[in-house]
Structures are given as structure tokens and as C-alpha cells.
Design an enzyme around this catalytic site. Structure first.
Site, short mmCIF file in Angstrom:
data_model
loop_
_atom_site.label_atom_id
_atom_site.label_comp_id
_atom_site.label_asym_id
_atom_site.label_seq_id
_atom_site.Cartn_x
_atom_site.Cartn_y
_atom_site.Cartn_z
N TRP A 1 -13.74 -14.22 18.98
CA TRP A 1 -13.47 -15.18 18.83
C TRP A 1 -12.43 -15.86 19.94
O TRP A 1 -13.35 -15.46 21.19
CB TRP A 1 -11.71 -15.48 17.28
CG TRP A 1 -12.47 -14.15 16.42
CD1 TRP A 1 -13.32 -12.95 16.01
CD2 TRP A 1 -11.62 -14.98 15.55
NE1 TRP A 1 -13.40 -13.17 14.96
CE2 TRP A 1 -12.73 -14.06 14.14
CE3 TRP A 1 -10.16 -14.36 14.80
CZ2 TRP A 1 -12.22 -13.83 12.58
CZ3 TRP A 1 -9.49 -14.92 13.60
CH2 TRP A 1 -10.41 -14.43 12.88
N TRP B 1 -25.86 -18.90 12.63
CA TRP B 1 -24.36 -20.24 12.37
C TRP B 1 -24.01 -20.07 13.84
O TRP B 1 -23.88 -19.22 14.78
CB TRP B 1 -23.67 -19.19 12.04
CG TRP B 1 -22.19 -19.99 11.62
CD1 TRP B 1 -21.13 -19.36 12.55
CD2 TRP B 1 -21.78 -20.44 11.05
NE1 TRP B 1 -20.04 -19.82 12.02
CE2 TRP B 1 -20.43 -20.78 11.34
CE3 TRP B 1 -21.47 -21.26 9.85
CZ2 TRP B 1 -18.96 -21.14 10.79
CZ3 TRP B 1 -20.85 -21.90 8.99
CH2 TRP B 1 -19.55 -22.31 9.70
N ASP C 1 -6.72 -17.89 19.89
CA ASP C 1 -7.41 -19.42 20.70
C ASP C 1 -6.64 -19.75 22.39
O ASP C 1 -6.17 -20.99 22.26
CB ASP C 1 -7.29 -20.12 19.70
CG ASP C 1 -8.16 -20.11 18.77
OD1 ASP C 1 -9.23 -19.11 18.97
OD2 ASP C 1 -7.96 -20.94 17.43
N ASP D 1 -17.72 -22.86 17.14
CA ASP D 1 -16.18 -23.43 17.80
C ASP D 1 -17.06 -23.72 19.16
O ASP D 1 -17.31 -22.21 20.16
CB ASP D 1 -15.18 -22.27 18.87
CG ASP D 1 -14.26 -22.40 17.32
OD1 ASP D 1 -14.93 -23.02 16.11
OD2 ASP D 1 -13.24 -21.65 16.82
N ASP E 1 -5.42 -25.58 10.67
CA ASP E 1 -6.12 -25.17 9.65
C ASP E 1 -6.40 -25.92 8.54
O ASP E 1 -7.68 -25.56 8.13
CB ASP E 1 -5.65 -23.54 9.80
CG ASP E 1 -6.80 -22.52 9.80
OD1 ASP E 1 -7.98 -22.44 9.11
OD2 ASP E 1 -6.36 -21.35 9.28
#
Length: 583
Positions: free
Chosen positions: A125, A63, A192, A66, A282
Site C-alpha cells: 500500500w 485500476w 501511509d 494513490d 477516510d
């Protein structure tokens, strides 16, 4: 680099020493990489898989989502990305890392950041890279702590003399930014961080995506030393109804020419800058942007008249495209855009093939001369993959006709075509209630004839057209007897595959061009992706498709016109594309 920034290099030398005293070294990245993948049952994909791309970036397996922290350092391009080392579905996220000298051919390295400390033990992340005034890159990223709270952390290279930046270390001061009861931040919606920029007051700014109830937020933090951050009283911008703002991006653009602008730039003496705020919603899984003015004193972004920052805003790409990130390419004075394209196949199919997710071809982006939208175009380096070329000139596409393009590898090609419409008076009048181009394209797919259109390309087509993905234009009159016209660009996937388990959504975009002039359409075709650019990059649509018949040498390419009126093909150039080095 501005004079204000240059004057602080001495200060940043001291700051660098400070950072180096507060780091914790990671164990060798390759050891962790091996340990992470030991438990996976995912088999390495076969090189003969029909849907793996030839020149779009994707890791060897598993996988990917971003793009993170793209940059250029000592002449080497770096792309970090969210990757699951254990399987073809989301989870176990680390920062994978690849490098390149041309943005097209890539060499993979061991993951740069992976869960190892309390502040990121449940995931590393998305985030961004900032190049400090002394040339040192640092990463700000979101970590998931033991309470599953989202916190912001910093990492820096172990060896600045290594242009490949293979090893990174995390600060013992992490987390640098965290939610608490005082600051009122939603601990599950705080992620982010963007590339930071310097203000006139010598303070760094960074924005982080968040939400409170339905209010989407770009929260601003400021810092004098890049280590101690303070939340600003007000966000950079917000919208009351759009929900979570993921993967924000904020950068300046010039009103003159197509050159890029460094993120902290104030502009030259005769240079007027605008700013772009981009968010990933989102709720809709689309990327949106708006153009406006940055109030540097009040730390506020003010959209230009007629612009909004919600689900009605402009989009980079009207197809399958999300979590995009730009960087300033100082070597070529351009701003480059990366974007993630997810699969349209089922999760079961993704697991079976052993991978999921690609990145689109990097795009140069700049502000159009009217200041009303961004223009996007594949970076010029992709043209180095062009091999055999076919050229057609001054062909007439009669109503209801197709023209096959022979002589290129239709499954892996770059096609650039220029159409000319003869009589705009023959255009149908658009229904005034048709304000959503995707709905227009869904209602009027390739099979529906109108006055002017559909005309365009049929990509990844089988010989007898049991399967094809069509990318095309329709032209409408704005109203009866009007001299104004509306141009719609569509990407119709409804006939893309005989496999009914795939998502076959049809996409559409309005194209802000004058149809009295020739209409350009470029398509990058790569086995399971059709990346299309209409009106010289004024509208972009990316589609993921998985034909059962139109595979490899059984793939065909057509120009077509199913409208009522003839259309001229002024020129059509198609190239077979070599495969890029991706592993």
C-alpha cells in the site's frame, strides 16, 4: 541542503553500507509483472475510447489510485502509484512506476514493489520516498502481512547508477514499524508513511496515519539510522472526531515568494517557515490541510489561529480529489502536488471500459502572501502541449447570453478567462446560514439567476446544450448595505451527461478574492475531466464527467452569463492541447 545535513554525509556513507547488507533481492520485476497479469480478463482499452484522457496521467489499463513517492532523481521525475495489474477495480495492489523528463510525458516501467514477502504478502500500500543526504532515495511503504496487519517497510534501488531506478530491493529487517499490544496502535489503521525529515538532533522523523476510535492521528516515529524506529510518546497532531487519517503529508513552506522548501529545511537566516499538515479523511474521501507552526523540540504541530484539522479545514480541491502527495523538485526549486481523481461512472462501466482512475495535472503549490492558504497552479510544462490558440478581448456577456468559443478542440483544451463585474451593488445578499459552498452551488445551479451570476464557462457541451459541465462564479453581499462580498465558485455536473448512472454531484468553494478586481478562471478540459482553477489558483475543483453527445468533434465550449447584470470578458485565451505520451 542544510549545513547540519551536509556534515553527516560521512555517517550516511556508513549507513548506506549497513542498508546494503540487509536486503533481499526481488526476482526480476518484469517476470512478476507478466505472472500477475496472466489471470486477468481485462481487455486493453481501445485508443478510440471517448473518455480516456489526452494529457492527464493514467496507465494503459486497469485500476489506479494513490500517487506514491513522487520524486526527481538524476534529472528524471518518478511517479509510483497504487495499481491493480489484474483488473479495473481495487485489489491486488502493487507499486506501478513511470518516469518523465517534464512531468507531462511518461514512460511506464515494470512495477517497483509487489507482494513477495510475509511483511507485504497481502498488499503493498501507499508510502513515500525520502532522499537521504548522500542522494540515495529510499521508499517507506505500508505492507499487509499474513494477519492483515498494516506494517511499515523499506525498499531501496538495486542500482543507483540507473536514473530510471527500474529495480528495487526490500530489507530483511522489515517490518521496521509494526503494531503491537504495547504501543497501542490499531493494526487495521496504521498506514501511509510520509517523506521523512531530519531534526536538529540528527534524528529522522516520519508520521503515519492512524486512528483510535474516532480520534484521527498522525503518529510520529524517530530513528537515528533509518532502520530502527521508535514510536514517540505523543502524536504530531490529532483530532478527536474526524476518524481515520490516511495519506498524511507534512512539509515546510516559505512566507516569501513561491519557491519550494526542502522537507528537512530549517529555513535561512531571514526566512520564516510555516508548515502544512495535510490528511486524507477516510470518512469523507476528501483531502484537507491546515497551516501552522512546527515545534521541533516537542515534535508537535500547532495550527495557526483560526485553523483546524478536521472536515471543516481548507481543501486542496473541492471536487473529486484524494490521497494527494507532494514532493520537493530540487531542479526547479518548487513543491509539486499530485492527486488522484477517481471515476464518477459505475463500477460496471469501469469494468467495461477496462480502466479506472487518473491523476490530476501536477500542481506547483506555495503559501499566499498573507499566510492564510496555499495557491495551486498547473506546472508550467503543461503549456508545451498548447497548439492552436484563440483569443477574445473586451467582449460583453449580456444577461442570459452565451458566447461560443470556436477554433479549438473543445474536448481537449486549456482555457484561461478574465471576467470583470461592473456593479457590485447589484449582488444579492447571502443567506447567513449558507456556510457550505457545495450546498449553495447545489441549491443554485446554472439555471438559477441571481444578481451577479452565474457567469463562467460551459465545458464538454453538446451543440444544443442537452449536456454540459458548467464552471462559474456567483458574487453575494455579505449583508445588506455591506461593502464586503462573498465569491462562490461552482462546478455543476447536473447536466453533464444523459447517462443517469453517473455521479453528478455539484461542487462548490469559497474564493478568497476581491471582486472589485478581475476574476480569473482557468479550466483544463480533457474528455472526461474538467480541472478548474479560480482566482489564480485560490480555489480548485476537479470534476469527472461522461457525456454521451459531447464527444470528440461534437464537443462545444461556451462562455456564459445567466445572471441579471452584464459581465465583461476582459480576455479569453483558449488552446487546443496535444496529447501527452502516457504509455
Amino acid at each position: 541542503m542544510t549545513k547540519e545535513v551536509c556534515s553527516n554525509i560521512g555517517l550516511w556513507f556508513l549507513f548506506t553500507l549497513l542498508l546494503s547488507n540487509y536486503v533481499v533481492n526481488l526476482e526480476a520485476s518484469h517476470h512478476v509483472y507478466k505472472r500477475l497479469i496472466q489471470s486477468t480478463n481485462t481487455k486493453a482499452p481501445s485508443v478510440k475510447q471517448p473518455y480516456r484522457t489526452g494529457f492527464h496521467f493514467q496507465p494503459p489499463k486497469n485500476w489506479m489510485n494513490d500517487p506514491n513517492g513522487p520524486m526527481i532523481y538524476k534529472g528524471i521525475y518518478h511517479l509510483f502509484y497504487q495499481w491493480n495489474p489484474k483488473g479495473a477495480v481495487w485489489g491486488n495492489i502493487v507499486w506501478a512506476h513511470s518516469t518523465s523528463t517534464d512531468l507531462i510525458n511518461w514512460v511506464p516501467h515494470s512495477p517497483a514493489i509487489f507482494p513477495s514477502e510475509p511483511f507485504d504478502i497481502n498488499g503493498c500500500w501507499s508510502g513515500s520516498v525520502t532522499i537521504l543526504p548522500n542522494g540515495k532515495p529510499v521508499i517507506l511503504y505500508t505492507g499487509i502481512d499474513p494477519k492483515n496487519q498494516q506494517v511499515q517497510n523499506i525498499a531501496e534501488p538495486k542500482d543507483l547508477n540507473d536514473p530510471y531506478l527500474k529495480e528495487w530491493k526490500k530489507s530483511t529487517l522489515n517490518p521496521l514499524m509494526a503494531p503491537d499490544a504495547v504501543n497501542g496502535i490499531n493494526a487495521s489503521s496504521f498506514r501511509d508513511p510520509t517523506t521523512a525529515w531530519l531534526g536538529h538532533d540528527k534524528k529522522w522523523r516520519v508520521i503515519i496515519g492512524s486512528k483510535i476510535h474516532r480520534r484521527g492521528l498522525a503518529i510520529t516515529y524517530t530513528s537515528k539510522d533509518f532502520l530502527k524506529w521508535e514510536k514517540s510518546p505523543e502524536p504530531l497532531h490529532y483530532d478527536d472526531g474526524s476518524g481515520m487519517w490516511e495519506c498524511p503529508d507534512f512539509f515546510p513552506v516559505t512566507r516569501v515568494g513561491s519557491n519550494g522548501v526542502e522537507t528537512s529545511s530549517f529555513g535561512g537566516p531571514n526566512e520564516v517557515l510555516k508548515h502544512v499538515l495535510k490528511i486524507s479523511l477516510d470518512d469523507t474521501k476528501h483531502d484537507y490541510y491546515t497551516i501552522g507552526t512546527y515545534d521541533r523540540v516537542g515534535d508537535k504541530f500547532v495550527p495557526d489561529h483560526g485553523f483546524t484539522m478536521d472536515s471543516t479545514a481548507l481543501r486542496y480541491d473541492y471536487g473529486k480529489y484524494y490521497a494527494s502527495k507532494t514532493f520537493y523538485d530540487s531542479a526547479n526549486n518548487r513543491r509539486v502536488l499530485w492527486g488522484w481523481t477517481n471515476e464518477s461512472s459505475s463500477v460496471q462501466d469501469d469494468v467495461e471500459k477496462g480502466w479506472s482512475g487518473i491523476q490530476t495535472i501536477p500542481r506547483k503549490i506555495w503559501l499566499d502572501r498573507l499566510g492564510r492558504q496555499l495557491i495551486q497552479w498547473p506546472v508550467r510544462e503543461v503549456q508545451r502541449l498548447r497548439t492552436k490558440q484563440v483569443n477574445l478581448r473586451n467582449k460583453v456577456l449580456k444577461s442570459g447570453s452565451r458566447l461560443e468559443v470556436y477554433g479549438v478542440t473543445a474536448a481537449q483544451a486549456d482555457v484561461d478567462v478574465l471576467f470583470k463585474v461592473r456593479d457590485l451593488e447589484k449582488a444579492d445578499v447571502i443567506d447567513p446560514s449558507w456556510t457550505d459552498p457545495q450546498l449553495i452551488c447545489s441549491k443554485m445551479n446554472t439555471s438559477v439567476k441571481s444578481g451577479l451570476g452565474p457567469f463562467g464557462l460551459m465545458a464538454l457541451a453538446s451543440k444544443n446544450l442537452e449536456e454540459y459541465t458548467s464552471v462559474y462564479f456567483r458574487i453575494f453581499k455579505a449583508r445588506q448595505y455591506s461593502k464586503k462580498h462573498v465569491v462562490v465558485m461552482c462546478s455543476d455536473q447536473s447536466r453533464s451527461s444523459l447517462n443517469e448512472d453517473n455521479d453528478k454531484t455539484t461542487y462548490g468553494a469559497f474564493v478568497n478574492i476581491n471582486p472589485h478586481q478581475p476574476l480569473s478562471l482557468r479550466a483544463l478540459i480533457d474528455h472526461s475531466v474538467v480541472e478548474s482553477f479560480g482566482g489564480k489558483g485560490r480555489a480548485c475543483i476537479t470534476s469527472r464527467v461522461y457525456p454521451k453527445l459531447a464527444i470528440g468533434k461534437s464537443t462545444h465550449l461556451f462562455a456564459f452569463n445567466y445572471g441579471s447584470q452584464d459581465v465583461d470578458v476582459l480576455s479569453l485565451s483558449a488552446w487546443s492541447m496535444k496529447s501527452a505520451q502516457l504509455s
